[in-house]
Design an enzyme around this catalytic site. Structure first.
Site, mmCIF file in Angstrom:
data_model
loop_
_atom_site.group_PDB
_atom_site.id
_atom_site.type_symbol
_atom_site.label_atom_id
_atom_site.label_comp_id
_atom_site.label_asym_id
_atom_site.label_seq_id
_atom_site.Cartn_x
_atom_site.Cartn_y
_atom_site.Cartn_z
ATOM 1 N N MET A 32 0.841 -1.197 0.000
ATOM 2 C CA MET A 32 0.000 0.000 0.000
ATOM 3 C C MET A 32 0.872 1.240 0.000
ATOM 4 O O MET A 32 1.964 1.239 0.557
ATOM 5 C CB MET A 32 -0.949 0.032 1.199
ATOM 6 C CG MET A 32 -0.331 0.534 2.494
ATOM 7 S SD MET A 32 -1.564 0.797 3.794
ATOM 8 C CE MET A 32 -2.394 2.233 3.179
ATOM 9 N N ASP A 42 -0.421 5.609 -0.901
ATOM 10 C CA ASP A 42 -1.251 6.734 -0.469
ATOM 11 C C ASP A 42 -2.628 6.349 0.080
ATOM 12 O O ASP A 42 -3.285 5.486 -0.510
ATOM 13 C CB ASP A 42 -1.526 7.662 -1.651
ATOM 14 C CG ASP A 42 -0.302 7.927 -2.489
ATOM 15 O OD1 ASP A 42 0.777 7.443 -2.136
ATOM 16 O OD2 ASP A 42 -0.441 8.554 -3.529
ATOM 17 N N SER A 67 -4.220 7.934 -7.264
ATOM 18 C CA SER A 67 -4.827 8.535 -6.075
ATOM 19 C C SER A 67 -5.969 9.485 -6.394
ATOM 20 O O SER A 67 -6.116 9.979 -7.506
ATOM 21 C CB SER A 67 -3.751 9.272 -5.278
ATOM 22 O OG SER A 67 -2.933 8.314 -4.631
ATOM 23 N N ARG A 118 -2.473 14.726 -11.657
ATOM 24 C CA ARG A 118 -3.071 13.623 -10.908
ATOM 25 C C ARG A 118 -3.477 14.022 -9.495
ATOM 26 O O ARG A 118 -3.138 15.130 -9.049
ATOM 27 C CB ARG A 118 -2.100 12.432 -10.863
ATOM 28 C CG ARG A 118 -0.721 12.739 -10.327
ATOM 29 C CD ARG A 118 0.158 11.481 -10.354
ATOM 30 N NE ARG A 118 1.507 11.776 -9.882
ATOM 31 C CZ ARG A 118 2.527 12.125 -10.670
ATOM 32 N NH1 ARG A 118 2.342 12.260 -11.967
ATOM 33 N NH2 ARG A 118 3.715 12.378 -10.177
ATOM 34 N N GLU A 151 2.270 16.438 -5.733
ATOM 35 C CA GLU A 151 1.373 15.283 -5.665
ATOM 36 C C GLU A 151 0.408 15.449 -4.484
ATOM 37 O O GLU A 151 0.720 16.151 -3.512
ATOM 38 C CB GLU A 151 2.203 13.997 -5.498
ATOM 39 C CG GLU A 151 3.111 13.736 -6.700
ATOM 40 C CD GLU A 151 3.890 12.444 -6.594
ATOM 41 O OE1 GLU A 151 4.323 12.084 -5.485
ATOM 42 O OE2 GLU A 151 4.039 11.782 -7.639
ATOM 43 N N TRP A 167 8.754 6.589 -0.689
ATOM 44 C CA TRP A 167 9.245 5.965 -1.917
ATOM 45 C C TRP A 167 10.728 5.642 -1.799
ATOM 46 O O TRP A 167 11.483 6.378 -1.157
ATOM 47 C CB TRP A 167 9.005 6.907 -3.103
ATOM 48 C CG TRP A 167 7.564 7.063 -3.418
ATOM 49 C CD1 TRP A 167 6.784 8.159 -3.187
ATOM 50 C CD2 TRP A 167 6.697 6.084 -3.995
ATOM 51 N NE1 TRP A 167 5.496 7.927 -3.593
ATOM 52 C CE2 TRP A 167 5.404 6.663 -4.077
ATOM 53 C CE3 TRP A 167 6.871 4.771 -4.441
ATOM 54 C CZ2 TRP A 167 4.310 5.975 -4.606
ATOM 55 C CZ3 TRP A 167 5.780 4.093 -4.956
ATOM 56 C CH2 TRP A 167 4.530 4.687 -5.045
HETATM 57 N N1 DQQ Z 1 1.201 7.799 -5.664
HETATM 58 C C1 DQQ Z 1 0.088 7.582 -6.583
HETATM 59 C C2 DQQ Z 1 -0.008 8.857 -7.443
HETATM 60 C C3 DQQ Z 1 0.523 9.887 -6.514
HETATM 61 C C4 DQQ Z 1 1.691 9.158 -5.839
HETATM 62 C C5 DQQ Z 1 0.306 6.324 -7.382
HETATM 63 C C6 DQQ Z 1 2.097 9.802 -4.541
HETATM 64 O O1 DQQ Z 1 -1.336 9.147 -7.839
HETATM 65 O O2 DQQ Z 1 0.925 11.061 -7.193
HETATM 66 O O3 DQQ Z 1 0.270 5.208 -6.504
HETATM 67 O O4 DQQ Z 1 2.717 8.870 -3.686
#
Ligand code: DQQ
Length: 500
Positions: free
Chosen positions: A44, A46, A107, A172, A226, A304
């Site tokens: 997992m 976000d 997300s 996004r 983000e 990350w």
């Molecule tokens: N994680 C999502 C994106 C977001 C990023 C993809 C932020 O939508 O920008 O899993 O951790």
């Protein structure tokens, strides 16, 4: 040709089977959280779609059910709770089964509309977007449900098919809220090195009108924003974002910008900004208001590109404790542990005032649990130590320990993970003055693989994952080159039956 609905069901069934196969291994992990939300198995990142609907809190999250790695074409995991503490896992809510989201249901957020639960999310069209590729296409999509469990994607998807000229292919993480007389949405983007939050409005969640750039980087706040979130706080407005670099102290971080909202210009006039959390493992925060009007925040309690030792047990990723977001008397954003968390407190330990003197560190053999809350108030007015602090999750030989230290001459609070065990090491800190009565208050929440530190009632918060040896459970207070008075110390063993 399998109808889309059937394909969704096929992916949903595949996901459930994969999770079921890993659950025994997952639950055998000594680092599995006891009172923080974590996926039943798999990966997992976000939190998404925090919403209160038909008497329950809903939590969705970026999920890869087939292994403890970011699989790219993410699903929306789903869980519900009556109290934000005890969670019930549900089948995945969204699967990457359509042309416009086959590279991932990225997300987004959730709102209740006409009795329906509506999810607004980013469709990532090409899965390889995280490896340098000029094929990045991200669109905004809608899915609705009348029971809060089975979701149907809008036939009109995508509801927003391309970014405005002020944006880019990085487009996004829509966050939607109800305004006076319409819906508003901010979407994260970036252009020529400036992270941005793009603002839209809608009457029906299907037709969206672009209103402009709600806020953008001043040049030092990251090149891509983000997971933006925009909300009022006191007589100000706050924009939270999780920008990526370049920053001198991190590749990615989470920030909050405080300012005044200009309704006619549909933009936030920046007045101040700072890191939202001073730890390493805090990202993609999202807030929502609960039925009592409280603003509650949850964030991904990881980062990350960090090593994730839990992967060998078939899972990775957890969420922070739910936090109340409030405005301090000085106009700062403060974050407090949700008061309901006190219901987790079991055995209580309380200690009257005492001194911690250098070269005579004191240990607490009765405080040796891996799920604990510890509250300490230090009196800085009579402190002549150069530094002092608390070491937690210590091994007997002290080779392993995580240190929360205060360096008096620099007014600097730090969390030091250089000897925390497996996982990412390092030291991160921030400037923090004693409060007006000359004290420094620390609230520590220890779970099996995390430490959250709330300082001075939420003026600063540090969130870190730590992976100590399960037998490293000792605690020690120390002072260097002098002494510090502890006005009070309390500790609680926390309920072990939580998590999902
Ligand atoms: N994680 C999502 C994106 C977001 C990023 C993809 C932020 O939508 O920008 O899993 O951790």
């Amino acid at each position: 040709m399998t109808k889309e609905k059937d394909l969704n069901n096929v992916l949903e069934i595949k996901a459930a089977e994969a999770i079921g196969k890993m659950e025994l291994l997952v639950n055998s992990d000594p680092h599995r959280p006891l009172y923080h939300f974590a996926p039943p198995a798999g990966w997992m990142n976000d939190p998404n779609g925090l919403v209160f609907y038909k008497g329950e809190y809903h939590l969705f999250y970026q999920h890869w059910p087939y292994g403890a790695n970011f699989g790219g074409a993410t699903y929306w995991g789903h869980a519900t709770s009556k109290d934000l503490l005890h969670w019930k896992h549900l089948p995945v809510a969204l699967s990457p089964d359509s042309l416009y989201d086959r590279g991932g249901c990225y997300s987004g957020s959730a709102v209740e509309h006409n009795g329906m639960l509506a999810l607004i999310y980013t469709g990532n069209i090409f899965e390889d977007v995280w490896v340098e590729s000029n094929r990045k296409v991200q669109v905004q999509c809608l899915a609705t449900s009348t029971d809060g469990i089975k979701f149907t994607k809008a036939a009109l998807n995508p509801v927003i098919s391309y970014p405005p000229q002020e944006g880019s292919a990085d487009f996004r993480d829509p966050k939607v809220w109800r305004g006076e007389d319409c819906w508003y949405m901010v979407v994260g983007s970036g252009y020529k090195g400036y992270g941005k939050a793009l603002l839209y409005s809608s009457d029906d969640l299907y037709q969206w009108t672009y209103l402009g750039v709600a806020c953008e980087s001043d040049g030092s706040q990251g090149c891509m924003w983000e997971c933006p979130d925009l909300f009022p706080l006191g007589d100000k407005h706050v924009l939270i974002a999780s920008p990526y670099g370049p920053f001198e102290d991190a590749v990615r971080k989470s920030i909050y910008i405080l300012g005044t909202w200009d309704e006619s210009a549909h933009s936030l006039k920046q007045e101040s900004w700072e890191d939202l959390d001073h730890g390493h493992d805090f990202f993609a925060a999202q807030t929502y208001t609960d039925p009592q009007g409280r603003r509650i925040l949850l964030a991904w309690m990881d980062m990350w590109d960090s090593p994730m030792p839990s992967s060998e047990y078939g899972w990775a990723g957890a969420l922070t404790l739910p936090r109340l977001i409030e405005c301090s008397a000085e106009g700062h954003l403060i974050q407090k542990p949700l008061p309901e968390l006190e219901s987790l407190r079991q055995k209580h330990y309380s200690y009257p005032s005492f001194e911690v003197v250098s070269a005579s560190s004191r240990s607490w053999p009765e405080l040796h649990h891996d799920a604990m809350e510890i509250e300490i108030v230090f009196d800085l007015s009579s402190c002549d130590a150069s530094q002092f602090g608390i070491a937690v999750r210590c091994s007997k030989d002290r080779m392993e320990q995580t240190v929360v230290r205060y360096i008096v001459s620099q007014n600097r609070l730090e969390v030091d993970r250089t000897r925390s065990g497996q996982g990412k090491t390092g030291i991160k800190g921030c400037q923090l003055q004693a409060v007006e009565n000359g004290t420094l208050k620390l609230q520590l929440f220890l779970d099996r693989s995390s430490l959250e530190v709330f300082a001075n009632d939420g003026r600063a918060v540090f969130t870190n994952r730590i992976y100590p040896n399960p037998t490293s459970t000792e605690i020690e207070l120390y002072a260097l080159e002098g002494k510090v008075t502890v006005l009070s110390m309390a500790a609680w063993e926390l309920a072990q039956e939580l998590g999902a």
